[in-house]
Enzyme design. Structure first.
Site, mmCIF file in Angstrom:
data_model
loop_
_atom_site.group_PDB
_atom_site.id
_atom_site.type_symbol
_atom_site.label_atom_id
_atom_site.label_comp_id
_atom_site.label_asym_id
_atom_site.label_seq_id
_atom_site.Cartn_x
_atom_site.Cartn_y
_atom_site.Cartn_z
ATOM 1 N N ARG A 1 0.757 -1.021 0.043
ATOM 2 C CA ARG A 1 -0.003 -0.046 0.027
ATOM 3 C C ARG A 1 0.789 1.539 0.029
ATOM 4 O O ARG A 1 0.564 2.386 -0.447
ATOM 5 C CB ARG A 1 -1.103 -0.125 1.154
ATOM 6 C CG ARG A 1 -1.886 -1.228 1.033
ATOM 7 C CD ARG A 1 -3.061 -1.343 2.073
ATOM 8 N NE ARG A 1 -2.392 -1.201 3.249
ATOM 9 C CZ ARG A 1 -2.040 -2.679 3.953
ATOM 10 N NH1 ARG A 1 -2.494 -3.863 3.024
ATOM 11 N NH2 ARG A 1 -1.414 -2.927 4.957
ATOM 12 N N GLU B 1 2.700 -5.875 13.837
ATOM 13 C CA GLU B 1 1.706 -5.745 15.247
ATOM 14 C C GLU B 1 1.150 -7.188 15.100
ATOM 15 O O GLU B 1 0.698 -7.457 16.145
ATOM 16 C CB GLU B 1 0.645 -4.871 15.060
ATOM 17 C CG GLU B 1 -0.360 -4.800 13.689
ATOM 18 C CD GLU B 1 0.213 -4.146 12.394
ATOM 19 O OE1 GLU B 1 -0.561 -3.876 11.702
ATOM 20 O OE2 GLU B 1 1.438 -3.894 12.327
#
Length: 170
Positions: free
Chosen positions: A58, A95
């Site tokens: 992205r 994460e």
């Protein structure tokens, strides 16, 4: 225009407990996309940026148009094995797991003024890896710009000391 309203939340993706922030709904809205790119580029218009870096994938969609606005070059950071020439590699934590990124060894000239642009600042692992590779190649990181920041994950602490811009905070 409220950019937050253009970002879709997908619960439990890519795994249970993650609230994925889907920017495809923002990207498909031409006016919102243009506003986001203009807002990300604005703080760096007078900073003489030579190269904009966009981490896969992205970061390509956000970084390339920012580079265009700034009249800078664009360099992609890719997953291992995707770049055809000689690379350097950096492994880091996400994460929700671990990953690695690569950059061509000749992508950054020593002294180049670099802006790193990505869709998301979470734990800071991807950005820290990118900063480390840019600096290993002799680049000077002028700023870090993100469409979204998940402030509860404290990614800013991992990249403290750099100029950081984020447009939407969760």
């Amino acid at each position: 225009m409220n950019l937050r309203e253009k970002i879709r939340n997908i619960p439990d993706f890519p795994q249970q407990g993650i609230q994925f922030k889907d920017i495809t709904t923002l990207l498909k809205d031409g006016k919102a996309f243009r506003l986001a790119i203009d807002m990300l580029a604005a703080p760096y218009k007078d900073k003489n940026i030579d190269i904009v870096i966009g981490p896969e994938a992205r970061g390509f969609a956000i970084g390339a148009p920012v580079a265009y606005v700034l009249e800078a070059g664009f360099v992609p950071i890719r997953k291992p094995g995707k770049l055809p020439a000689e690379t350097i590699k950096y492994e880091y934590s996400l994460e929700y797991g671990k990953d690695a990124l690569e950059i061509h060894k000749d992508a950054i000239e020593a002294g180049s003024r670099v802006l790193i642009v990505d869709d998301l600042l979470a734990t800071g692992g991807t950005t820290r890896a990118t900063v480390n590779m840019v600096e290993q190649l002799g680049g000077r990181v002028i700023g870090l710009a993100f469409l979204i920041e998940l402030s509860f994950l404290n990614g800013r602490q991992v990249i403290a000391g750099y100029d950081i811009t984020s447009l939407v905070e969760y």
